[in-house]
Design an enzyme around this catalytic site. Structure first.
Site, PDB file in Angstrom:
ATOM      1  N   GLY A   1       0.837  -1.200   0.000  1.00  0.00           N
ATOM      2  CA  GLY A   1       0.000   0.000   0.000  1.00  0.00           C
ATOM      3  C   GLY A   1       0.865   1.242   0.000  1.00  0.00           C
ATOM      4  O   GLY A   1       2.071   1.170  -0.263  1.00  0.00           O
ATOM      5  N   ASN A   2       0.278   2.373   0.284  1.00  0.00           N
ATOM      6  CA  ASN A   2       1.053   3.608   0.420  1.00  0.00           C
ATOM      7  C   ASN A   2       0.408   4.496   1.484  1.00  0.00           C
ATOM      8  O   ASN A   2      -0.618   4.137   2.047  1.00  0.00           O
ATOM      9  CB  ASN A   2       1.176   4.331  -0.932  1.00  0.00           C
ATOM     10  CG  ASN A   2      -0.180   4.652  -1.523  1.00  0.00           C
ATOM     11  OD1 ASN A   2      -0.952   5.403  -0.938  1.00  0.00           O
ATOM     12  ND2 ASN A   2      -0.495   4.072  -2.684  1.00  0.00           N
ATOM     13  N   HIS A   3       1.021   5.641   1.733  1.00  0.00           N
ATOM     14  CA  HIS A   3       0.592   6.470   2.869  1.00  0.00           C
ATOM     15  C   HIS A   3      -0.595   7.376   2.574  1.00  0.00           C
ATOM     16  O   HIS A   3      -0.934   8.222   3.396  1.00  0.00           O
ATOM     17  CB  HIS A   3       1.758   7.340   3.347  1.00  0.00           C
ATOM     18  CG  HIS A   3       2.872   6.544   3.946  1.00  0.00           C
ATOM     19  ND1 HIS A   3       2.700   5.778   5.062  1.00  0.00           N
ATOM     20  CD2 HIS A   3       4.171   6.389   3.562  1.00  0.00           C
ATOM     21  CE1 HIS A   3       3.837   5.178   5.354  1.00  0.00           C
ATOM     22  NE2 HIS A   3       4.741   5.531   4.456  1.00  0.00           N
TER      23      HIS A   3
END
Ligand code: CTP
Length: 403
Positions: free
Chosen positions: A207-209
């Protein structure tokens, strides 16, 4: 949304006056100019000092200033306001408003006001239910004033029922809506938001932030301005309750792509604010991957489809397509390249080198680059204000010559 708007608050004698300082603070935070008028009995519930400190202006109760005898012009105040909200509005003040009884300064201001008038009743349930109060409220709404309905709940009397003044956050929302031009009415907008999660096995994902804040702020702004919005969002903790937003939840880049392509033809504005994963695991394991004593592990990733590029190929010329570019180096060059390559009309560039810009912050600092080569650099702002700037640019693109 309320920057430089003139909001006049009328406070009357009710225990709910304790909520007014918070309302003033919220309005000031939005950049509004706030002035407060109080009835004499309101002083029993909240001090003028509190309200003048928060609004950074004197508070008015009398036609003559007791310190120097100077005349306070009710006409000037009434004409200054873009919106007058009487909160809390007691049964007594509602009755005076309904019948034009100008026996205090607040009432003379009310009778001089040219702007939209909102009132938020606060009283005990029997007073609220009383036929006289109800008749007065009907009379006021028939005159074109706007009722901010009281909530049902525990009242100061200990009784439970309708009569509790609406919460300051909701009153703020009513004011925002009232003062926002409905310049996106009739527009169908598709907005993507948040990250995507690419599963590796039943317990892990890539995923990412991204928090989804920017996309949600865009959806909210568009809906507030009258657009019908479809919000396709990856996993996020955010919620939205605004009418006019239809939310579709997805998890992976592939799901987002599929949903966007289904929705694309029905929308004239398309904003890809989602932080879509560029790669996903080539194999999704059915069972949890065990360590099995390995000190190193190699994973094979495969590229996801570029959703924006797909939109760029399938789009019609009457659609306005907006992409984002999150860059760390050669920002403008890369952003301009993305705009061309993905056949977008606008690219919103944010650089991770700018403090307060990008992922998981409440603020953003953007440059909006148009297809015709114009660039507009904006200072650091809240994501709500950035959303407003982006929608302003979209509004211009919609009204501009066909591309
Ligand atoms: N985007 C997309 N589909 C992807 C990746 C990105 O639709 N698989 C969209 C994003 O929503 C954004 C724009 O493309 O509007 C640019 O995203 P960004 O991550 O900045 O760039 P990439 O195109 O992924 O290129 P790179 O990672 O090489 O910078």
């Amino acid at each position: 949304m309320l920057r430089d708007k003139n909001i006049l608050i009328g406070v009357t004698g009710s225990i709910a006056a304790y909520k007014v300082p918070l309302l003033v603070r919220l309005l000031m935070k939005e950049g509004a100019n706030v002035r407060v008028v109080m009835t004499p009995s309101a002083h029993d519930f909240v001090t003028p000092l509190t309200l003048s400190t928060l609004s950074k202006r004197p508070v008015w109760t009398e036609a003559f200033d007791p310190r120097d005898g100077l005349w306070n012009s009710h006409v000037d105040l009434g004409r200054w306001a873009d919106l007058f909200v009487i909160a809390p509005a007691s049964a007594n003040t509602l009755a005076k408003m309904a019948h034009g009884i100008a026996d205090n300064f607040l009432m003379t201001v009310y009778l001089s006001a040219k702007c939209p008038v909102y009132f938020a009743p606060a009283m005990d349930l029997d007073m609220y239910r009383h036929p006289t109060t109800q008749e007065n409220i009907h009379r006021l709404t028939r005159m074109g004033h706007h009722l901010i309905e009281p909530q049902t709940g525990e009242l100061a009397s200990g009784l439970c029922g309708a009569g509790r003044m609406e919460e300051p956050e909701m009153i703020l929302e009513v004011i925002r809506l009232a003062l926002t031009a409905k310049d996106m009415e009739g527009v169908h907008a598709l907005v993507t938001a948040g990250p995507t999660h690419e599963p590796l096995d039943p317990v892990r994902y890539f995923g990412n932030h991204s928090s989804g804040k920017m996309g949600f702020a865009l959806a909210e702004n568009l809906a507030m301005r009258g657009a019908q919005v479809t919000l396709i969002t990856g996993p996020t903790a955010l919620s939205t309750h605004r009418p006019g937003i239809h939310r579709i939840d997805v998890v992976t880049a592939a799901q987002m792509q599929e949903e966007v392509m289904v929705q694309l033809p029905a929308h004239t504005v398309i904003i890809m604010a989602a932080a879509v994963a560029d790669f996903s695991p080539a194999t999704v394991h059915r069972s949890k991957i065990k360590k099995q004593g390995n000190l190193e592990m190699q994973l094979t990733l495969k590229a996801t489809e570029d959703i924006l590029a797909g939109i760029g190929k399938a789009r019609r010329t009457d659609q306005v397509v907006v992409g984002f570019a999150l860059e760390t180096d050669k920002e403008r060059e890369n952003a301009r390249h993305k705009l061309q390559e993905k056949n977008a009309d606008l690219i919103v560039l944010n650089s991770l080198r700018d403090k307060g810009a990008g992922f998981a912050t409440p603020t953003n600092k953007v440059v909006i680059i148009s297809r015709d080569g114009t660039e507009k650099a904006y200072p650091l702002k809240s994501k709500e204000e950035v959303a407003n700037d982006i929608v302003n640019e979209i509004r211009r693109a919609l009204s501009g010559p066909a591309q």
